[in-house]
Design an enzyme around this catalytic site. Structure first.
Site, mmCIF file in Angstrom:
data_model
loop_
_atom_site.group_PDB
_atom_site.id
_atom_site.type_symbol
_atom_site.label_atom_id
_atom_site.label_comp_id
_atom_site.label_asym_id
_atom_site.label_seq_id
_atom_site.Cartn_x
_atom_site.Cartn_y
_atom_site.Cartn_z
ATOM 1 N N ASP A 253 3.593 -4.779 -5.352
ATOM 2 C CA ASP A 253 3.993 -6.090 -4.817
ATOM 3 C C ASP A 253 5.510 -6.165 -4.668
ATOM 4 O O ASP A 253 6.030 -6.616 -3.639
ATOM 5 C CB ASP A 253 3.536 -7.217 -5.758
ATOM 6 C CG ASP A 253 2.062 -7.569 -5.574
ATOM 7 O OD1 ASP A 253 1.467 -7.140 -4.573
ATOM 8 O OD2 ASP A 253 1.511 -8.285 -6.439
ATOM 9 N N GLU B 148 0.840 -1.215 0.000
ATOM 10 C CA GLU B 148 0.000 0.000 0.000
ATOM 11 C C GLU B 148 0.870 1.258 0.000
ATOM 12 O O GLU B 148 0.559 2.232 -0.697
ATOM 13 C CB GLU B 148 -0.946 0.006 1.203
ATOM 14 C CG GLU B 148 -1.922 -1.170 1.282
ATOM 15 C CD GLU B 148 -2.714 -1.427 0.005
ATOM 16 O OE1 GLU B 148 -2.831 -0.512 -0.832
ATOM 17 O OE2 GLU B 148 -3.198 -2.560 -0.169
#
Ligand code: ZN
Length: 678
Positions: free
Chosen positions: A582, A514
């Site tokens: 990621d 995030e």
């Protein structure tokens, strides 16, 4: 996401169905030895090594098109929510929130009452469509539907100004398609031609259920597909929409009016229930120009047919069994490859959360979210943010000035953990025990009014875009904050019972993911205050793009589906932000774990080093099975890569991975040209 935030990157696509079991499932666990396939070689196929056991032990449930660890946890949460709702529905003393959610759930479960009503809940709308005599009346009805949260054609909502993120302004944007992407209408390959054929049959079936003759429905289906195809042609594709500059068109209402003369915008906004305003952001001006042209060129009868369809299709999942079944046969079974509809209680639980999420939320939080979880999250978030600061300083390709600006943005990231500080007040929403569709509409009207009331007001950054039980997380570019609902702060993501390396591999990577969104291909275009502006030095932007395109090319080479209709590759440009997040997330979490380990590096637990446990913990979040149909759908619409490639793509870019498992050059999981952005 359903809300109209300008840029919001979630961890995983929402709305997956639940598996069908009769007893409460066991709580998922972090670092599951039995989920592994220890016979596999981690250096050849790490996904099989970490997830092979789980995938074999969890064949696709009949009521699912994808089933992974996220769904396992979501399923577990769902059982807890059901017990809350069933208790709330029992006679006795209840709080106002309990009564509200209990009644909503009861009405949803009352299939007898829903069956008896048949098509009655949408009859007033069908009559209104039939009564339209001219195009102005059609537009007025579109506004009335919008007011009820039905969103028939284009989007209208309130959200932050792209260039002044503290203030809410009006936004209009493209919309009006029934199928999930414009490609379904426009692509000419064999699969898409087949989908359109099935779609025509589906329209006929639903329209016949709504009372049309087969002959009429046949004719209408062709009209609807033709009109939606023209709307698809006017729409911007998903990859273009990732660039905020393509959605940045602030103008006066008068200017918009000039571009789309067939739509009386001031009248439309008034009918929707909005206060007046002078300027707004138009997500896609070309869409409104073309839409205005279509209003002029298409016969009124075609618009009426289209609106009738939008009413029927929009309500189908809420109506009697024949509508629900037909909707599922196309949407679930044909498009996604799901064999069975979920049990009604699961759908009703999810719908209660969707409609009254912040009335259900406090009850869920009291039962499922211990204070210690919040405290430990604070520590983990701080550690990952510290990693990001170090990572920025270590970058070789970034100029000192831009590093300073990146660091300033990082310093302004705020985080929200668990649940909102203040809850929505549902006192004005009337929920009745015998009117399920009416209840869903009341909740949706409430939400629409709440949105409209934000116009011209400062942005409230404490609001949440996900409900507390949600197994997901997100970053908001305009608010520059990272958000972790209580639902995800459990195993396999986070557990007080495992060593910290496993938590760093799970929730640690999620936090890093995030945080990295603030610096991915979209997020990097917003500054620390959430404004769309360029804070990058002249050479830093191109350097970023060069590294990002390495990631895009890498993921485009992965094949998601292979069948008789050929190979379907991932779209590296559509999934670029998520893949960047990621890769960055894993790196940041690994850095934080290494700092925490200190002298303990390499000390084995259950035969695995902490470094190995980190990577296995990370991969086991993404164990999943998926139908080829669903995989095909997601390649088109999902900005996330499938679980397998979230694992393999990420370890292929990690220089730490081969070290942890002793892999050698030439092994399949050892990067030859690692793509590293952050
Ligand atoms: Zn994400």
């Amino acid at each position: 996401m359903r809300f109209l935030k300008i840029v919001s990157a979630a961890l995983l696509i929402c709305g997956a169905a639940m598996a069908q079991t009769t007893t409460t499932p066991a709580a998922p666990v972090s670092f599951d030895r039995s989920a592994m396939d220890v016979k596999a070689d981690p250096c050849q196929d790490f996904y099989q090594y970490a997830c092979g056991g789980w995938r074999e032990a969890h064949p696709m449930p009949a009521d699912k098109a994808r089933y992974g660890r996220f769904d396992e946890l979501r399923e577990y949460n769902l059982y807890l929510l059901r017990s809350i709702l069933e208790d709330a529905a029992k006679p006795g003393k209840h709080t106002a929130n309990e009564t509200k959610v209990g009644t909503f759930y009861t009405a949803c479960m009352d299939e007898k009452a829903i069956e008896a009503k048949g098509i009655q809940p949408i009859e007033p709308w069908l009559k209104k469509v039939a009564a339209i005599r001219n195009k102005q009346q059609a537009l007025d009805l579109i506004a009335e539907m919008q007011k009820e949260g039905l969103r028939p054609v284009f989007g209208f909502g309130i959200g932050p100004d792209l260039h002044n993120s503290t203030m809410n302004i009006a936004h209009v944007d493209q919309g009006g398609l029934t199928l999930a992407d414009r490609d379904y209408y426009l692509k000419q390959d064999a699969k898409m031609v087949e989908v359109r054929g099935k779609y025509l049959e589906h329209i006929v079936n639903l329209l016949v259920l709504s009372g049309e003759t087969t002959e009429q429905a046949d004719k209408d289906a062709k009209t609807i597909l033709a009109l939606e195809t023209k709307i698809a042609d006017a729409s911007m594709d998903r990859v273009s929409r990732r660039d905020p500059k393509n959605r940045d068109h602030k103008m006066t209402v008068a200017d918009l009016q000039k571009q789309a003369p067939e739509i009386d915008f001031p009248r439309y906004f008034k009918l929707v229930g909005s206060a007046t305003f002078d300027s707004l952001n138009v997500g896609n001006p070309e869409f409104f120009q073309k839409f205005s042209g279509l209003l002029n060129s298409e016969p009124l009868e075609n618009w009426k047919t289209y609106l009738r369809w939008r009413v029927v299709k929009g309500a189908a999942p809420l109506l009697s069994k024949s509508f629900v079944d037909e909707n599922f046969a196309f949407q679930g079974k044909y498009l996604s490859g799901q064999q069975e509809l979920e049990a009604r209680w699961k759908r009703c639980t999810a719908m209660t959360d969707n409609s009254l999420g912040e009335a259900l939320g406090p009850i869920y939080v009291a039962k499922a979210f211990p204070k210690e979880a919040k405290e430990r999250m604070d520590v983990l978030v701080a550690a990952i943010e510290q990693s990001m600061g170090k990572d920025i300083q270590n970058l070789e390709w970034m100029s000192p000035e831009t590093k300073k600006a990146a660091d300033a943005k990082l310093g302004k990231v705020s985080n929200k953990i668990g649940y909102p500080a203040k809850w929505k007040d549902y006192r004005k929403v009337v929920i009745k025990s015998d009117d399920f569709v009416g209840n869903a509409r009341a909740a949706s009207v409430f939400e629409q009014k709440r949105e409209l009331a934000k116009l011209g007001k400062p942005v409230d950054k404490t609001e949440w875009g996900m409900t507390p039980p949600t197994v997901n997380a997100y970053y908001s570019s305009s608010e520059n904050n990272i958000n972790f609902p209580a639902g995800i702060l459990q195993p396999p993501f986070f557990s007080a019972k495992v060593d910290e390396s496993v938590n760093y591999g799970g929730i640690g990577v999620v936090i890093g993911h995030e945080l990295t969104h603030g610096f991915d291909d979209q997020g990097r275009k917003f500054d620390g205050d959430g404004n769309f502006t360029n804070w990058w030095g002249p050479n830093d932007g191109p350097e970023f793009e060069r590294r990002a395109s390495c990631v895009a090319d890498e993921y485009s080479s992965f094949v998601s589906v292979k069948d008789d209709k050929g190979e379907v590759h991932l779209n590296g440009k559509l999934t670029l932000g998520e893949n960047t997040a990621d890769n960055g997330g894993l790196k940041l979490a690994y850095m934080a774990m290494t700092r925490q380990l200190g002298q303990k590096a390499g000390e084995k637990i259950d035969g695995f080093t902490p470094e190995q446990r980190f990577f296995i913990g990370f991969a086991q979040v993404w164990c999943e099975n998926i139908t080829p149909q669903r995989a095909r759908e997601l390649v088109l619409i999902d900005p996330h890569s499938p679980g397998k490639f979230r694992v393999i793509g990420t370890v292929l870019n990690s220089p730490e991975f081969p070290k942890a498992f002793g892999c050698k050059a030439g092994d399949a999981m050892v990067p030859q040209n690692a793509c590293i952005v952050w």
